[in-house]
Motif scaffolding. Structure first.
Motif, PDB file in Angstrom:
ATOM      1  N   LEU A   1       0.877  -1.309   0.009  1.00 11.70           N
ATOM      2  CA  LEU A   1      -0.097   0.048  -0.048  1.00 11.70           C
ATOM      3  C   LEU A   1       0.838   1.059   0.040  1.00 11.70           C
ATOM      4  O   LEU A   1       1.869   1.299   1.005  1.00 11.70           O
ATOM      5  CB  LEU A   1      -0.936   0.137   1.334  1.00 11.70           C
ATOM      6  N   VAL A   2       0.841   2.172  -1.228  1.00 12.72           N
ATOM      7  CA  VAL A   2       1.449   3.297  -0.885  1.00 12.72           C
ATOM      8  C   VAL A   2       0.406   4.774  -0.856  1.00 12.72           C
ATOM      9  O   VAL A   2      -0.324   4.708  -1.949  1.00 12.72           O
ATOM     10  CB  VAL A   2       2.316   3.604  -2.511  1.00 12.72           C
ATOM     11  N   SER A   3       0.541   4.994  -0.038  1.00 13.09           N
ATOM     12  CA  SER A   3      -0.492   6.375   0.257  1.00 13.09           C
ATOM     13  C   SER A   3       0.314   7.744   0.433  1.00 13.09           C
ATOM     14  O   SER A   3       1.336   7.634   1.235  1.00 13.09           O
ATOM     15  CB  SER A   3      -1.335   5.993   1.490  1.00 13.09           C
ATOM     16  N   GLY A   4      -0.107   8.694   0.138  1.00  8.69           N
ATOM     17  CA  GLY A   4       0.151  10.051   0.376  1.00  8.69           C
ATOM     18  C   GLY A   4      -0.563  11.029  -0.501  1.00  8.69           C
ATOM     19  O   GLY A   4      -0.999  10.686  -1.654  1.00  8.69           O
ATOM     20  N   ASP A   5      -0.224  12.364  -0.155  1.00  8.62           N
ATOM     21  CA  ASP A   5      -0.887  13.510  -1.041  1.00  8.62           C
ATOM     22  C   ASP A   5       0.206  14.056  -1.806  1.00  8.62           C
ATOM     23  O   ASP A   5      -0.014  15.125  -2.328  1.00  8.62           O
ATOM     24  CB  ASP A   5      -1.542  14.330  -0.159  1.00  8.62           C
ATOM     25  N   GLU A   6       1.474  13.477  -2.023  1.00  7.02           N
ATOM     26  CA  GLU A   6       2.417  14.050  -2.935  1.00  7.02           C
ATOM     27  C   GLU A   6       2.594  13.008  -4.053  1.00  7.02           C
ATOM     28  O   GLU A   6       3.368  12.062  -3.998  1.00  7.02           O
ATOM     29  CB  GLU A   6       3.626  14.155  -2.203  1.00  7.02           C
ATOM     30  N   PRO A   7       1.804  13.402  -5.337  1.00  4.88           N
ATOM     31  CA  PRO A   7       1.725  12.407  -6.190  1.00  4.88           C
ATOM     32  C   PRO A   7       3.199  11.993  -7.039  1.00  4.88           C
ATOM     33  O   PRO A   7       3.447  10.776  -7.385  1.00  4.88           O
ATOM     34  CB  PRO A   7       1.096  13.069  -7.546  1.00  4.88           C
ATOM     35  N   LEU A   8       3.988  13.068  -6.886  1.00  3.65           N
ATOM     36  CA  LEU A   8       5.227  12.576  -7.495  1.00  3.65           C
ATOM     37  C   LEU A   8       6.172  11.532  -6.564  1.00  3.65           C
ATOM     38  O   LEU A   8       6.498  10.360  -7.072  1.00  3.65           O
ATOM     39  CB  LEU A   8       6.428  13.872  -7.481  1.00  3.65           C
ATOM     40  N   LEU A   9       5.844  11.673  -5.213  1.00  4.21           N
ATOM     41  CA  LEU A   9       6.555  10.697  -4.585  1.00  4.21           C
ATOM     42  C   LEU A   9       5.999   9.385  -4.204  1.00  4.21           C
ATOM     43  O   LEU A   9       6.547   8.304  -4.421  1.00  4.21           O
ATOM     44  CB  LEU A   9       6.705  11.284  -2.919  1.00  4.21           C
ATOM     45  N   VAL A  10       4.678   9.564  -4.474  1.00  2.34           N
ATOM     46  CA  VAL A  10       3.788   8.183  -4.482  1.00  2.34           C
ATOM     47  C   VAL A  10       4.156   7.437  -5.590  1.00  2.34           C
ATOM     48  O   VAL A  10       4.478   6.265  -5.927  1.00  2.34           O
ATOM     49  CB  VAL A  10       2.190   8.604  -4.614  1.00  2.34           C
ATOM     50  N   GLN A  11       4.246   8.355  -6.952  1.00  2.00           N
ATOM     51  CA  GLN A  11       4.529   7.448  -8.275  1.00  2.00           C
ATOM     52  C   GLN A  11       5.941   7.069  -8.136  1.00  2.00           C
ATOM     53  O   GLN A  11       6.121   5.635  -8.736  1.00  2.00           O
ATOM     54  CB  GLN A  11       4.296   8.683  -9.382  1.00  2.00           C
ATOM     55  N   GLU A  12       6.874   7.785  -7.679  1.00  2.00           N
ATOM     56  CA  GLU A  12       8.144   7.158  -7.542  1.00  2.00           C
ATOM     57  C   GLU A  12       8.426   5.946  -6.679  1.00  2.00           C
ATOM     58  O   GLU A  12       9.172   5.117  -7.118  1.00  2.00           O
ATOM     59  CB  GLU A  12       9.279   8.083  -7.163  1.00  2.00           C
ATOM     60  N   ALA A  13       7.682   5.736  -5.650  1.00  2.00           N
ATOM     61  CA  ALA A  13       7.771   4.495  -4.880  1.00  2.00           C
ATOM     62  C   ALA A  13       7.070   3.467  -5.493  1.00  2.00           C
ATOM     63  O   ALA A  13       7.571   2.465  -5.460  1.00  2.00           O
ATOM     64  CB  ALA A  13       6.892   5.036  -3.517  1.00  2.00           C
ATOM     65  N   CYS A  14       6.076   3.714  -5.978  1.00  2.00           N
ATOM     66  CA  CYS A  14       5.284   2.663  -6.966  1.00  2.00           C
ATOM     67  C   CYS A  14       6.237   2.279  -8.146  1.00  2.00           C
ATOM     68  O   CYS A  14       6.117   0.907  -8.430  1.00  2.00           O
ATOM     69  CB  CYS A  14       3.749   3.249  -7.574  1.00  2.00           C
TER      70      CYS A  14
END
Length: 334
Positions: free
Chosen positions: A21-34
């Protein structure tokens, strides 16, 4: 297990979990983790990718069948489920069933905005903590944004002078996605590795009339006619709607949270400061929206954001700009 993005690389080196589960309100950091998870999954043979969005269009029964189906060709699958509102809703039973006995040939990746607090108390989330990994992405604090920007520049072989750093920080206003895009452009356009304010002034796109922060302020204030004009201009200029959507969803969720805080008699200024909203114009727009907009209207706005996000990713017949234009009407002043 719960980790932050900085710990993800080490966790992936050890082993690949059956569910993330990758969650957060910073789309760039979420995208990079994914993307890091996806890369590791491909290395492990999870090459088939299926993507679902947990909105009103999702058939949870069909997804349950997919999660329970055996692959006929021994193909390992990645099943990604986007949670635009941080809630599983009708899908909780489906995910609970999948997490009770994770399949060997499926890697499940849940991608969410900041997870709804109530969800963390539910059975499925406790199962996920035992079976997999939750990567929690937090916004970069405003006072640390300049440092993040400089570090990001160095990762591209660039060094920003102090004046260039100040200018970029002022113009980007904490938008990590826009910051990453501008640094990519600078790395291509700059002839020198040291970037000064003249290079930034010449190279970085900056429109005082038509930037995403202006249109979001217009949307929250209910200025539908001007918001639709800006939206049309952004579409004609070939801008991606994803950066706008990311910031808009963040501020709509902040508006909802402020409404709840105000019901508990918390002062708006104190709440916004506590939650990292320091820019006066943004704080004023969120407070005014919290006082003006009814709860069903805010939920409708988030639904339209989800529709726009799906459209931007190739789902449906309408453009994402169409849904954003509808959103301007939904939020207009009465």
């Amino acid at each position: 297990m719960k980790i932050n993005p900085g710990q993800l690389g080490q966790a992936l080196e050890k082993s690949l979990a059956p569910v993330y589960l990758v969650s957060g309100d910073e789309p760039l950091l979420v995208q990079e983790a994914c993307d890091r998870i996806r890369t590791k999954a491909r290395e492990e043979g999870f090459n088939d990718r299926q993507v679902y969005h947990a909105d009103q269009h999702l058939n949870w029964g069909a997804l349950r069948d997919e999660l329970g189906a055996m692959s006929l060709f021994a193909e390992r699958r990645r099943i990604e489920i986007h949670l635009p509102n941080g809630k599983l809703g009708d899908g909780r039973d489906v995910i609970e069933h999948a997490l009770s006995q994770p399949a060997d040939d499926i890697l499940l990746l849940l991608i969410s905005t900041r997870l709804d607090a109530a969800e963390t108390r539910r059975k499925w989330y406790k199962q996920l903590q035992k079976a997999g990994i939750h990567v929690t992405v937090w916004p970069v604090d405003p006072d640390k944004f300049a440092g993040w920007l400089q570090q990001r520049a160095r990762s591209r072989g660039l060094t920003l002078t102090q004046r260039a750093l100040n200018l970029l920080s002022e113009r980007l206003e904490g938008n990590l996605l826009a910051a990453s895009q501008e640094l990519d452009r600078l790395s291509l356009l700059a002839s020198e590795k040291t970037i000064n304010e003249d290079v930034v002034e010449a190279a970085v796109q900056y429109s005082a009339r038509f930037n995403i922060f202006e249109v979001i302020t217009d949307l929250l204030a209910g200025r539908a006619a001007h918001a639709r004009k800006v939206i049309t201009t952004l579409q004609q200029e070939g801008e991606s709607p994803l950066g706008l959507l990311a910031v808009l969803v963040r501020d709509l969720n902040m508006t909802l949270e402020l409404q709840q805080a105000m019901k508990q008699r918390e002062a708006p200024a104190a709440f916004l400061k506590k939650n990292g909203v320091f820019q006066p114009q943004r704080a004023r727009a969120i407070e005014q929206a919290a006082r003006r907009l009814a709860l069903p209207v805010l939920h409708q706005a988030l639904t339209l954001c989800s529709e726009a996000d799906r459209a931007a990713k190739g789902y449906g017949d309408l453009s994402p700009w169409h849904h954003l234009s509808d959103l301007a009407v939904a939020l207009r002043q009465s």
